[in-house]
Write an enzyme that holds these catalytic residues in place. Structure first.
Site, PDB file in Angstrom:
ATOM      1  NE  ARG A 106      -7.160  41.460  11.129  1.00  0.00           N
ATOM      2  CZ  ARG A 106      -8.124  40.693  11.661  1.00  0.00           C
ATOM      3  NH1 ARG A 106      -9.332  41.192  11.874  1.00  0.00           N
ATOM      4  NH2 ARG A 106      -7.873  39.436  11.997  1.00  0.00           N
ATOM      5  CG  HIS A 133      -6.241  35.324   8.909  1.00  0.00           C
ATOM      6  ND1 HIS A 133      -5.368  35.938   9.786  1.00  0.00           N
ATOM      7  CD2 HIS A 133      -7.459  35.348   9.521  1.00  0.00           C
ATOM      8  CE1 HIS A 133      -6.041  36.308  10.864  1.00  0.00           C
ATOM      9  NE2 HIS A 133      -7.298  35.957  10.738  1.00  0.00           N
ATOM     10  CD  GLN A 136      -8.367  31.857  12.093  1.00  0.00           C
ATOM     11  OE1 GLN A 136      -8.589  32.971  12.535  1.00  0.00           O
ATOM     12  NE2 GLN A 136      -8.740  30.766  12.714  1.00  0.00           N
ATOM     13  CG  ASP A 229     -14.007  33.166   6.613  1.00  0.00           C
ATOM     14  OD1 ASP A 229     -14.615  33.720   7.556  1.00  0.00           O
ATOM     15  OD2 ASP A 229     -13.102  33.730   5.967  1.00  0.00           O
ATOM     16  CB  CYS A 271     -11.465  31.942  10.950  1.00  0.00           C
ATOM     17  SG  CYS A 271     -12.572  32.818   9.826  1.00  0.00           S
ATOM     18  NE  ARG A 316      -5.917  33.560  15.104  1.00  0.00           N
ATOM     19  CZ  ARG A 316      -6.307  34.774  14.684  1.00  0.00           C
ATOM     20  NH1 ARG A 316      -7.576  35.102  14.659  1.00  0.00           N
ATOM     21  NH2 ARG A 316      -5.422  35.651  14.232  1.00  0.00           N
TER      22      ARG A 316
HETATM   23  N1  NVA Z   1     -12.381  36.228   5.508  1.00  0.00           N
HETATM   24  C1  NVA Z   1     -12.677  37.013   6.688  1.00  0.00           C
HETATM   25  C2  NVA Z   1     -11.867  36.542   7.846  1.00  0.00           C
HETATM   26  C3  NVA Z   1     -12.134  37.248   9.146  1.00  0.00           C
HETATM   27  C4  NVA Z   1     -11.291  36.742  10.256  1.00  0.00           C
HETATM   28  C5  NVA Z   1     -12.420  38.466   6.409  1.00  0.00           C
HETATM   29  O1  NVA Z   1     -11.395  38.780   5.784  1.00  0.00           O
HETATM   30  O2  NVA Z   1     -13.245  39.302   6.768  1.00  0.00           O
HETATM   31  N1   CP Z   2     -10.482  35.124  13.178  1.00  0.00           N
HETATM   32  C1   CP Z   2     -10.111  36.409  13.284  1.00  0.00           C
HETATM   33  O1   CP Z   2      -9.119  36.852  12.724  1.00  0.00           O
HETATM   34  O2   CP Z   2     -10.941  37.168  14.049  1.00  0.00           O
HETATM   35  P1   CP Z   2     -10.866  38.745  14.240  1.00  0.00           P
HETATM   36  O3   CP Z   2     -11.241  39.371  12.925  1.00  0.00           O
HETATM   37  O4   CP Z   2     -11.859  39.037  15.326  1.00  0.00           O
HETATM   38  O5   CP Z   2      -9.471  39.111  14.628  1.00  0.00           O
END
Ligand code: NVA
Ligand code: CP
Length: 329
Positions: A106, A133, A136, A229, A271, A316
């Site tokens: 990530r 993602h 997701q 989101d 999400c 997930r």
């Molecule tokens: N769009 C959000 C998703 C978190 C799971 C982020 O990138 O912070």
């Molecule tokens: N939805 C998701 O990716 O959550 P986290 O950021 O907690 O992994």
């Protein structure tokens, strides 16, 4: 269908048939766990979980899924490795590939996970980048399959909010792969890039999906699912909140917006994590500064029977397990 040795970097790397096959495997692994008949399909394997941004769901889903399958997971937190500052992505990938059978990553730009994949020699799974993602989206599509009350080719999903985020891009392409009627509802500056929309339309031509990109909230009419989101993603500066709220205030998912679907059985997806009340530091700050109690979604919708966000969060784990099993066996 075999995925052995493949990476999982973005939805567009897979054919529609492959994507559906991953969903089938997810459903099968979910059933196997519920019925207490799962097998340790990854026994003796080791996986690395490399995080340059924070996580609750993705990290825990990978760890639990690995444990369920008999594999061991090693977690490297956003400050816990040499990656990027003392050692290049390529060198880190080559080293991790000598210890681990698979690597979750990530981070920020998609190019980094692509580079990691190019040098690791083992499957690399994208656990979120600035652009995509995909684990997701796989989870979201399993959740839609489970909660849809009509055949999928009749199902409409409206994604409302910051559409050009990683989650927005992945929901758009994932929905196109499922043949859904997908409507991305967002003010102009936050709409998906032309390139992403074009690739979703190319997929739609194959699956019969319908793709709409609009700033008009009337597009939620008839939607079976409303998805949102957070408005400011990880990696974006906190100074951008004021501008985002200005752009998105009217796009909050609240009871009025859910009612505009005209469907009593419309479901709410997110999400997570979500700002739906003042019980987070940021939620409280935004309330104090901008008077918003709940940001992208109200507490009322988040806690309503329409909300299937925790079923979604559970998925997930089942879908990540499928990605690991498919690519490692
Ligand atoms: N769009 C959000 C998703 C978190 C799971 C982020 O990138 O912070
Ligand atoms: N939805 C998701 O990716 O959550 P986290 O950021 O907690 O992994």
């Amino acid at each position: 269908m075999t995925f052995t040795g493949r990476h999982f970097l973005k939805e567009l790397d897979f054919t529609v048939a492959e994507w559906n096959s991953l969903l089938e495997l997810s459903a099968e692994l979910k059933a196997a766990k519920k019925e207490r008949r799962q097998q340790p399909l990854l026994a003796g394997m080791n996986i690395a979980l490399v995080f340059e941004k924070t996580s609750t769901r993705t990290r825990c889903a990978f760890e639990v899924a690995a444990h369920d399958m008999g594999a061991h997971a090693t977690y490297l937190d956003p400050s816990g490795s040499q990656l990027g500052h003392k050692e290049s992505v390529a060198d880190t990938a080559a080293v991790l590939g000598r210890y681990f059978e698979g690597i979750q990553y990530r981070g920020f730009d998609q190019s980094v996970v692509e580079e990691l994949a190019a040098h690791a020699g083992v499957p690399v799974w994208n656990g979120l980048t600035d652009q995509w993602h995909p684990t997701q989206a796989l989870c979201d599509m399993l959740t839609i399959r489970e909660h849809a009350t009509r055949p999928l080719d009749e199902v409409a999903i409206a994604y409302v909010g910051d559409a050009r985020s990683n989650v927005g891009n992945s929901v758009l392409v994932g929905s196109a792969m499922m043949g859904l009627d997908v409507r991305m509802v967002s003010p102009g500056p936050l709409q998906n890039s032309a390139e992403v929309v074009e690739s979703a339309r190319a997929v739609a031509a194959e699956t019969g999906a319908r793709v709409t990109v609009t700033d008009d909230l009337a597009a939620v009419e008839g939607a079976d699912f409303v998805y949102t989101d957070i408005w400011v993603s990880m990696g974006e500066p906190k100074e951008i909140w004021a501008e985002r709220i200005e752009l998105l205030r009217d796009y909050q998912v609240n009871a009025d917006l859910m009612a505009r679907t005209g469907r009593a059985d419309a479901k709410f997806l997110h999400c997570l994590p979500a700002f739906h009340d003042r019980r987070t530091t940021i939620g409280e700050q935004i309330f104090t500064e901008f008077g918003l109690d709940g940001i992208e979604v109200t507490d009322e919708v988040f806690g309503s029977p329409a909300s299937v966000v925790f079923d979604q969060a559970e998925n997930r784990m089942h879908t990540i397990k499928a990605v690991m099993v498919a690519t490692l066996t």
